[in-house]
Design an enzyme around this catalytic site. Structure first.
Site, PDB file in Angstrom:
ATOM      1  N   HIS A   1      40.447  93.612  53.790  1.00 37.52           N
ATOM      2  CA  HIS A   1      41.340  92.669  53.115  1.00 37.52           C
ATOM      3  C   HIS A   1      42.665  92.676  53.872  1.00 37.52           C
ATOM      4  CE1 HIS A   1      42.893  90.189  50.013  1.00 37.52           C
ATOM      5  NE2 HIS A   1      42.896  91.002  48.977  1.00 37.52           N
TER       6      HIS A   1
ATOM      7  N   HIS B   1      35.255  84.948  57.112  1.00 38.72           N
ATOM      8  CA  HIS B   1      35.899  84.829  55.808  1.00 38.72           C
ATOM      9  C   HIS B   1      34.856  84.475  54.765  1.00 38.72           C
ATOM     10  CE1 HIS B   1      38.794  83.704  52.714  1.00 38.72           C
ATOM     11  NE2 HIS B   1      39.664  84.399  53.406  1.00 38.72           N
TER      12      HIS B   1
ATOM     13  N   ASP C   1      44.377  86.944  59.795  1.00 42.05           N
ATOM     14  CA  ASP C   1      44.795  88.229  60.344  1.00 42.05           C
ATOM     15  C   ASP C   1      44.664  88.324  61.858  1.00 42.05           C
ATOM     16  OD1 ASP C   1      45.557  89.529  57.981  1.00 42.05           O
ATOM     17  OD2 ASP C   1      43.459  89.744  57.418  1.00 42.05           O
TER      18      ASP C   1
HETATM   19  N1  CMC Z   1      32.320  90.441  63.084  1.00 42.76           N
HETATM   20  C1  CMC Z   1      30.994  90.434  63.320  1.00 42.76           C
HETATM   21  N2  CMC Z   1      30.067  90.007  62.449  1.00 42.76           N
HETATM   22  C2  CMC Z   1      30.536  89.575  61.277  1.00 42.76           C
HETATM   23  C3  CMC Z   1      31.896  89.551  60.942  1.00 42.76           C
HETATM   24  C4  CMC Z   1      32.814  90.005  61.911  1.00 42.76           C
HETATM   25  N3  CMC Z   1      34.118  89.998  61.669  1.00 42.76           N
HETATM   26  N4  CMC Z   1      32.071  89.059  59.690  1.00 42.76           N
HETATM   27  C5  CMC Z   1      30.834  88.795  59.237  1.00 42.76           C
HETATM   28  N5  CMC Z   1      29.906  89.093  60.190  1.00 42.76           N
HETATM   29  C6  CMC Z   1      28.471  88.891  60.105  1.00 42.76           C
HETATM   30  C7  CMC Z   1      27.831  89.839  59.116  1.00 42.76           C
HETATM   31  O1  CMC Z   1      27.428  91.026  59.774  1.00 42.76           O
HETATM   32  C8  CMC Z   1      26.676  89.030  58.613  1.00 42.76           C
HETATM   33  O2  CMC Z   1      25.678  89.031  59.611  1.00 42.76           O
HETATM   34  P1  CMC Z   1      24.111  89.037  59.191  1.00 42.76           P
HETATM   35  O3  CMC Z   1      23.910  87.723  58.459  1.00 42.76           O
HETATM   36  O4  CMC Z   1      23.390  89.134  60.465  1.00 42.76           O
HETATM   37  O5  CMC Z   1      23.938  90.224  58.308  1.00 42.76           O
HETATM   38  C9  CMC Z   1      27.227  87.607  58.561  1.00 42.76           C
HETATM   39  O6  CMC Z   1      28.263  87.585  59.562  1.00 42.76           O
HETATM   40  C10 CMC Z   1      27.805  87.203  57.216  1.00 42.76           C
HETATM   41  O7  CMC Z   1      28.825  88.128  56.896  1.00 42.76           O
HETATM   42  P2  CMC Z   1      29.101  88.721  55.467  1.00 42.76           P
HETATM   43  O8  CMC Z   1      29.490  90.154  55.606  1.00 42.76           O
HETATM   44  O9  CMC Z   1      27.964  88.388  54.540  1.00 42.76           O
HETATM   45  O10 CMC Z   1      30.354  87.857  55.027  1.00 42.76           O
HETATM   46  P3  CMC Z   1      31.287  88.189  53.810  1.00 42.76           P
HETATM   47  O11 CMC Z   1      31.684  86.897  53.237  1.00 42.76           O
HETATM   48  O12 CMC Z   1      30.691  89.188  52.901  1.00 42.76           O
HETATM   49  O13 CMC Z   1      32.542  88.927  54.500  1.00 42.76           O
HETATM   50  C11 CMC Z   1      34.598  89.360  55.527  1.00 42.76           C
HETATM   51  C12 CMC Z   1      33.753  88.340  54.789  1.00 42.76           C
HETATM   52  C13 CMC Z   1      36.015  88.807  55.731  1.00 42.76           C
HETATM   53  C14 CMC Z   1      34.714  90.653  54.715  1.00 42.76           C
HETATM   54  C15 CMC Z   1      33.927  89.651  56.886  1.00 42.76           C
HETATM   55  O14 CMC Z   1      33.810  88.472  57.636  1.00 42.76           O
HETATM   56  C16 CMC Z   1      34.671  90.711  57.663  1.00 42.76           C
HETATM   57  O15 CMC Z   1      34.453  91.907  57.454  1.00 42.76           O
HETATM   58  N6  CMC Z   1      35.590  90.327  58.622  1.00 42.76           N
HETATM   59  C17 CMC Z   1      36.365  91.276  59.354  1.00 42.76           C
HETATM   60  C18 CMC Z   1      37.517  91.784  58.513  1.00 42.76           C
HETATM   61  C19 CMC Z   1      38.612  90.757  58.365  1.00 42.76           C
HETATM   62  O16 CMC Z   1      39.040  90.128  59.335  1.00 42.76           O
HETATM   63  N7  CMC Z   1      39.116  90.616  57.123  1.00 42.76           N
HETATM   64  C20 CMC Z   1      40.214  89.715  56.824  1.00 42.76           C
HETATM   65  C21 CMC Z   1      39.788  88.618  55.925  1.00 42.76           C
HETATM   66  S1  CMC Z   1      41.025  87.324  55.829  1.00 42.76           S
HETATM   67  C22 CMC Z   1      42.383  88.030  55.019  1.00 42.76           C
HETATM   68  C23 CMC Z   1      42.116  88.308  53.605  1.00 42.76           C
HETATM   69  O17 CMC Z   1      41.934  87.365  52.821  1.00 42.76           O
HETATM   70  O18 CMC Z   1      42.133  89.482  53.247  1.00 42.76           O
END
Ligand code: CMC
Length: 432
Positions: free
Chosen positions: A269, A309, A365
């Site tokens: 986050h 996201h 971010d």
């Molecule tokens: N790098 C590589 N792969 C990723 C990433 C990433 N940053 N984010 C998602 N994926 C992959 C994930 O492994 C999954 O792959 P598969 O379908 O093969 O299992 C697919 O993309 C879908 O991801 P998800 O985890 O189901 O997506 P989510 O909606 O649960 O997670 C998130 C969203 C923001 C937590 C995630 O994208 C992430 O961890 N990003 C990196 C951390 C980050 O930058 N966070 C800041 C968010 S914006 C500021 C805020 O609002 O806090």
């Protein structure tokens, strides 16, 4: 309601059919409770870990269309607010629903400015932290400690009292945040200066040394204000849900904001901007990027921080604005040595099938950390910089929740997966 605005469900366990009303694109989860397989059955529930498809409230504050990359506060596009508004004006908009007129804005700015001062006893709380305490840990504790100075804050349904705490929290966030930094670096606390703007005052309390009057650089002051606007609210994210959930117990707003700030601290986050800089530093040079991308794609726990996201699946409109702000800041501070790595990483990721297929784009971010670093903020302060403006969003959402007659104490259900009832086993009878 037209009869077509309904959902017909047939329960194949019993052959019974139910008609549930559809309103605002949703069905009421509680309407499912009537669907029972027998007299003893509790009734049907939905299973939705991480709230992937559950609206937990009705809200008039922030609108997001993740597919189109739209973000609006009270109907105003984020791009227009970032260009024309200030953080304090935006906070007023979030809290009160309308932009202030000239005299309202003047009064609001004056009130916030004159509430930035802290009770001196709070310095004792800060002084008890070790020199290397994480500023986010200090911030969370200080917000909670701040609440103890205002016992009336528990009267959350008294409008005047509620507004006073909102003003105090928004105003004192910059003082608490800057004091935490000064403690960390061993510098004397710098007091607020009522002649300065909200972001200017924060920079003053962060960086003032021996000069009689601190003068923030206008470009950096404006850049910080824009970053504050972009971070002010983002509807029902993790920390805001925490704020609403904690607030639903009718606790005072300081305790709820402290809990929301704790949720923001996590690396998925508000901690992500810090992780972006750590990642770029670890990559070290453009030639190492292909290897890093390979590791991310291999899925061995390495993520491309600052990408992806839960809601935005096209682009994050805040990231576009931030990239522009980054260049304006670098014009003053000089280019960040990590910028070239970030640009190349972004270029490769945006073309790579792995990221394209999963709709992973730079989020807010990805560039904010580079700006903060260029402005001399230590990495540990990055989540604090996110928390400062998000307080106005948390408080807007909290207030909306308190006045919403649909809301009650948050209390999710569970699917129990543990043991069936069994008798207590004495120590002597337990297996080694
Ligand atoms: N790098 C590589 N792969 C990723 C990433 C990433 N940053 N984010 C998602 N994926 C992959 C994930 O492994 C999954 O792959 P598969 O379908 O093969 O299992 C697919 O993309 C879908 O991801 P998800 O985890 O189901 O997506 P989510 O909606 O649960 O997670 C998130 C969203 C923001 C937590 C995630 O994208 C992430 O961890 N990003 C990196 C951390 C980050 O930058 N966070 C800041 C968010 S914006 C500021 C805020 O609002 O806090």
């Amino acid at each position: 309601m037209a009869s077509s605005d309904t959902l017909t469900i047939t329960d194949n366990r019993t052959g019974k059919t139910y008609e549930l009303p559809i309103s605002e694109g949703t069905i009421r989860a509680i309407d499912l409770r009537q669907i029972k397989s027998g007299a003893e059955d509790f009734g049907l529930m939905t299973y939705d870990p991480a709230f992937m498809n559950t609206a937990a409230c009705r809200s008039a504050i922030t609108f997001i269309d993740g597919d189109k990359g739209i973000l609006e506060y009270r109907g105003y596009p984020i791009e227009q607010l970032a260009e024309k508004s200030t953080y304090l004006e935006t906070a007023y908009l979030l809290l009160k629903g309308e932009l202030p007129n000239e005299s309202q804005l003047k009064e609001w700015q004056h009130t916030i400015t004159y509430h930035t001062i802290l009770n001196e006893n709070l310095k004792g709380v800060l002084d008890s932290f070790r020199y290397n305490a994480h500023p986010m840990g200090m911030l969370i504790s200080m917000i909670s400690a701040l609440g103890t100075f205002y016992p009336e804050a528990k009267n959350i349904y008294d409008e005047e009292v509620r507004h006073k705490q909102i003003e105090r929290l928004i105003a004192k966030m910059i003082t608490i945040a800057a004091f935490g930094y000064r403690h960390m670096v061993g510098m004397p606390y710098a007091y607020p200066d009522n002649d300065l703007s909200y972001p200017g005052n924060f920079l003053n309390m962060m960086y003032k040394t021996t000069e009689v009057k601190y003068q923030p650089h206008p470009a950096l002051e404006r850049a910080l204000d824009v970053l504050f606007i972009l971070h002010a609210d983002h509807e029902q994210n993790c920390s805001t849900s925490a704020m609403r959930s904690i607030g639903s117990s009718q606790v005072d707003p300081y305790s709820a904001v402290a809990g929301a700030a704790a949720a923001l601290y996590g690396p998925l986050h508000g901690g992500a901007n810090e992780q972006v800089i750590r990642m770029l530093t670890e990559i070290g040079s453009i030639s190492n990027i292909p290897d890093f991308i390979k590791r991310v794609k291999a899925g061995d726990g390495v993520k491309l921080m600052g990408f992806g996201h839960r809601v935005y699946k096209n682009y994050d409109p805040r990231a576009k604005i931030i990239k522009k702000v980054a260049y304006e800041v670098f014009d003053v501070t000089g280019k960040s040595p990590l910028l070239d790595i970030a640009l190349e990483l972004e270029k490769i990721a945006l073309e790579d099938e792995y990221f394209v297929k999963r709709k992973l784009y730079p989020n807010v971010d990805f560039y904010s950390g580079l700006i903060y670093q260029a402005m001399q903020f230590p990495m540990d302060m990055f989540p604090v910089l996110f928390a400062i403006p998000r307080v106005s969003g948390w408080l807007s959402q909290w207030q909306e929740m308190l006045l919403d007659s649909d809301q009650k104490i948050a209390r999710p259900r569970q699917i129990f997966t543990g043991s069936a009832r069994r008798d207590y086993v004495g120590m002597g009878e337990r297996k080694a």
